[in-house]
Design an enzyme around this catalytic site. Sequence first.
Site, PDB file in Angstrom:
ATOM      1  CG  ASP A 180      66.048   2.381  -5.651  1.00 32.85           C
ATOM      2  OD1 ASP A 180      66.656   1.416  -5.155  1.00 32.85           O
ATOM      3  OD2 ASP A 180      64.830   2.573  -5.473  1.00 32.85           O
ATOM      4  CG  LEU A 205      76.678  -3.229  -4.357  1.00 37.54           C
ATOM      5  CD1 LEU A 205      77.963  -3.081  -3.551  1.00 37.54           C
ATOM      6  CD2 LEU A 205      76.988  -3.224  -5.843  1.00 37.54           C
TER       7      LEU A 205
HETATM    8 ZN   LIG Z   1      63.447   2.083  -1.053  1.00 38.71          ZN
END
Ligand SMILES: [Zn+2]
Length: 425
Positions: free
Chosen positions: A306, A64
């Site tokens: 991810d 974030l």
């Molecule tokens: Zn990683």
Amino acid sequence: MNLLIKNGRVIDPSQNFDDVADVLVEAGVVKEIGKSLKAPAGVETVDAAGKYVVPGLVDMHVHLRDPGLEYKEDIVSGTRAAAAGGFTSIVCMPNTKPAIDNKAVAHYIINKAKSEGFCNVFPVGCITYGMGGERMAEMGELKEAGCVAVSDDGRPVANAELMRRALEYARGIGILVISHAEDLALVGEGVMNEGFTSTELGLKGIPRVAEDIATARDVMLSEYTSSPIHIAHVSTRGSVRIIREAKARGVKVTCETAPHYFTLTDDAVRGYDTNAKMNPPLREADDVAAIKEGLRDGTIDCIATDHAPHHLDEKDVEFNAALNGIIGLETSLPLSLKLAEDGVLTLHQLIEKMTVNPSKILGIMRGSLRVGSVADITVIDPSAEWTVEVEKLAGKSRNTPFGGWRMKGVATCTILDGAVAFSRQ
Ligand SMILES: [Zn+2]
């Protein structure tokens, strides 16, 4: 607020439910699932005919960038992108500035997400102070502050002895360790997968064994300490095999992969596209096939994004200098739905890997539509076709290799705590 979601195909792997039904939500919890439910007075109705109604999606691997790197993303923009992508719960990694290695940073994130965010945010704390790899962080304090796991994601814990102590300590207090499995000596100065393509492009390669060795080490440490471990972003055939074998002998290992690892190969780097640069790197067709097999046979428990936002200035540079990572919150659902469309996974398996599985691994009590559960719900139009227009994405950054791609399937309504957090008209 009360809601009646009508006539959708309700798919809830947590209770083996898959049927056309209505879902009634009252006071923020699932009140009833059944056929032709009557709308009580004053209830808001959501028409879900022709759509899937599933537990709110859970993404257990998001960056974030808040605090400290808000020019890339912040809690408001990141959770807005998550809600637009169908996620009601996201887990954020600790490589912020400062890192999440103390309770003040964890509190800041949880409080800001609660007051300004569009979905639940569960922070991950550091394994080591400042992710420096030297001194173990106060895991007890981090857990008490609301961290659901610990990880030095972005960096491996290079010292095996320290990782062993971290696993033992984590087991004692009941917090999950997430491993970023990478041997930095083998990575060297590599910037993409080592193979035919890296040779052709004249770029330094990262061999698969850099990931495999680190996965094997952490699986062995988990086995030795009897402490659960979760391997992040699995990308190689070797890692899948090691985790499959470990699971078969009872090691408490779980893992995730990301949509780019089952969608793209290192061919995407041709043209030196920095939006195809991430860590671990995109691999080859054989690895993609192994990732799909691992998803199908249950070796790979979860699909996570991810999501790694970067500013244009950090990507619009020479390939060697570009930062690793791509955004993923708004493209994960359609790319994952394609696995079901292509027959790689059943819909049940797919939804399981995006809802109940990550919830169970993290112990966050989400990912289910059982009566009495928190009403976090995602309504999906599986047949909506759309084009990824990077300028229109809800997050702050634009670093995706999927710009211009035709996608099929989209979240049309994301319900958080029984209230509509995002709705697509
Ligand atoms: Zn990683």
